[in-house]
Scaffold this motif. Structure first.
Motif, PDB file in Angstrom:
ATOM      1  N   LEU A 121       0.823  -1.200   0.000  1.00  0.00           N
ATOM      2  CA  LEU A 121       0.000   0.000   0.000  1.00  0.00           C
ATOM      3  C   LEU A 121       0.864   1.260   0.000  1.00  0.00           C
ATOM      4  O   LEU A 121       0.671   2.169  -0.821  1.00  0.00           O
ATOM      5  N   LEU A 122       1.840   1.312   0.895  1.00  0.00           N
ATOM      6  CA  LEU A 122       2.650   2.526   1.039  1.00  0.00           C
ATOM      7  C   LEU A 122       3.587   2.745  -0.146  1.00  0.00           C
ATOM      8  O   LEU A 122       3.733   3.868  -0.627  1.00  0.00           O
ATOM      9  N   VAL A 123       4.204   1.667  -0.635  1.00  0.00           N
ATOM     10  CA  VAL A 123       5.118   1.813  -1.786  1.00  0.00           C
ATOM     11  C   VAL A 123       4.332   2.234  -3.030  1.00  0.00           C
ATOM     12  O   VAL A 123       4.738   3.149  -3.760  1.00  0.00           O
ATOM     13  N   ALA A 124       3.177   1.595  -3.250  1.00  0.00           N
ATOM     14  CA  ALA A 124       2.357   1.931  -4.427  1.00  0.00           C
ATOM     15  C   ALA A 124       1.803   3.348  -4.321  1.00  0.00           C
ATOM     16  O   ALA A 124       1.718   4.071  -5.316  1.00  0.00           O
ATOM     17  N   LEU A 125       1.452   3.754  -3.110  1.00  0.00           N
ATOM     18  CA  LEU A 125       0.928   5.108  -2.902  1.00  0.00           C
ATOM     19  C   LEU A 125       2.000   6.143  -3.202  1.00  0.00           C
ATOM     20  O   LEU A 125       1.748   7.132  -3.894  1.00  0.00           O
ATOM     21  N   ARG A 126       3.200   5.902  -2.713  1.00  0.00           N
ATOM     22  CA  ARG A 126       4.296   6.839  -2.969  1.00  0.00           C
ATOM     23  C   ARG A 126       4.593   6.900  -4.474  1.00  0.00           C
ATOM     24  O   ARG A 126       4.792   7.972  -5.044  1.00  0.00           O
ATOM     25  N   TRP A 127       4.596   5.742  -5.113  1.00  0.00           N
ATOM     26  CA  TRP A 127       4.858   5.701  -6.559  1.00  0.00           C
ATOM     27  C   TRP A 127       3.768   6.464  -7.327  1.00  0.00           C
ATOM     28  O   TRP A 127       4.070   7.234  -8.231  1.00  0.00           O
ATOM     29  N   SER A 128       2.506   6.251  -6.961  1.00  0.00           N
ATOM     30  CA  SER A 128       1.391   6.919  -7.651  1.00  0.00           C
ATOM     31  C   SER A 128       1.456   8.429  -7.465  1.00  0.00           C
ATOM     32  O   SER A 128       1.192   9.189  -8.384  1.00  0.00           O
ATOM     33  N   ALA A 129       1.804   8.850  -6.252  1.00  0.00           N
ATOM     34  CA  ALA A 129       1.791  10.279  -5.947  1.00  0.00           C
ATOM     35  C   ALA A 129       3.013  11.011  -6.518  1.00  0.00           C
ATOM     36  O   ALA A 129       2.886  12.110  -7.042  1.00  0.00           O
ATOM     37  N   TYR A 130       4.186  10.391  -6.419  1.00  0.00           N
ATOM     38  CA  TYR A 130       5.410  11.099  -6.800  1.00  0.00           C
ATOM     39  C   TYR A 130       6.099  10.544  -8.035  1.00  0.00           C
ATOM     40  O   TYR A 130       6.869  11.245  -8.677  1.00  0.00           O
ATOM     41  N   GLY A 131       5.850   9.277  -8.315  1.00  0.00           N
ATOM     42  CA  GLY A 131       6.516   8.660  -9.466  1.00  0.00           C
ATOM     43  C   GLY A 131       8.003   8.446  -9.196  1.00  0.00           C
ATOM     44  O   GLY A 131       8.590   9.103  -8.348  1.00  0.00           O
ATOM     45  N   THR A 132       8.598   7.496  -9.888  1.00  0.00           N
ATOM     46  CA  THR A 132      10.046   7.268  -9.797  1.00  0.00           C
ATOM     47  C   THR A 132      10.497   6.867 -11.194  1.00  0.00           C
ATOM     48  O   THR A 132       9.680   6.745 -12.103  1.00  0.00           O
ATOM     49  N   ASP A 133      11.810   6.676 -11.340  1.00  0.00           N
ATOM     50  CA  ASP A 133      12.328   6.248 -12.649  1.00  0.00           C
ATOM     51  C   ASP A 133      11.931   4.810 -12.946  1.00  0.00           C
ATOM     52  O   ASP A 133      11.900   4.399 -14.096  1.00  0.00           O
ATOM     53  N   ARG A 134      11.671   4.060 -11.895  1.00  0.00           N
ATOM     54  CA  ARG A 134      11.353   2.640 -12.083  1.00  0.00           C
ATOM     55  C   ARG A 134       9.862   2.431 -12.276  1.00  0.00           C
ATOM     56  O   ARG A 134       9.055   3.080 -11.637  1.00  0.00           O
TER      57      ARG A 134
END
Length: 200
Positions: free
Chosen positions: A167-180
């Protein structure tokens, strides 16, 4: 057919129509900008009728999340029944979930926030609608029973921790995005959870 079962069928159809229209509007115009009034109008029902079926806009997303969880549970059960190794199944479910979240990137943050809603009643409703930890528990049970994973912690606690991490990793990715891509981020997180961070 008696009138009460006919009424039930009509209610189910109306709810399905409202749900389908709402998800479509969320995808087209974004979750934040779509209002309950927009959904009601597009579904040809009154605003009051919308709230009879969904007490708040986010509740529509809980139905969507529930559907996703059901698909993942079915997939996990089928793969385990075929004799696929539990950890392989866990990674497959993990990848599938990451793909779904990537596809529906705008729907995921409000869905995840619902699980952390400051209103305990809403948070509990969301948690029950999105039983990812139960799917993980189902997958890991054979390993726990055979002592291949830690038995000093309950299976429920281990499964909850893995689900919370998702939940937390996906939320951070959705909100901020990363290169991966999310799939890679999720695999890194799962590897870390399963293998540990400290070298021994």
């Amino acid at each position: 057919m008696d009138s009460s079962s006919l009424r039930e069928r009509q209610k189910e159809r109306r709810r399905a129509r409202i749900y389908g229209v709402a998800i479509e509007l969320f995808k087209q115009g974004g979750f934040q900008t779509t209002t309950a009034t927009d959904i009601a109008k597009a579904s040809n029902v009154s605003r009051g009728t919308f709230f009879n079926y969904y007490p708040y806009k986010e509740a529509v997303l809980l139905d969507y999340g529930s559907e996703v969880m059901e698909r993942l549970r079915d997939m996990a059960e089928a793969r385990l029944a075929e004799g696929t190794l539990p950890l392989t199944v866990l990674y497959e479910v993990w990848d599938q979930l990451a793909e779904e979240n990537t596809r529906e990137r705008d729907l995921f943050p409000p869905l995840a926030y619902e699980v952390m809603n400051p209103n305990p009643e809403r948070a509990r409703t969301a948690y029950q609608a999105l039983p990812l930890s139960k799917v993980i528990e189902l997958i890991l049970r054979p390993l726990h029973q055979s002592g291949q994973i830690r038995t000093d912690l309950s299976l429920q606690r281990i499964s909850n921790l893995i689900a919370d991490t998702y939940l937390l990793v996906a939320l951070r990715w959705s909100a901020y995005g990363t290169d991966r891509p999310l799939r890679e981020e999720m695999r890194l997180a799962l590897n870390l959870l399963l293998e540990g961070a400290v070298k021994r």
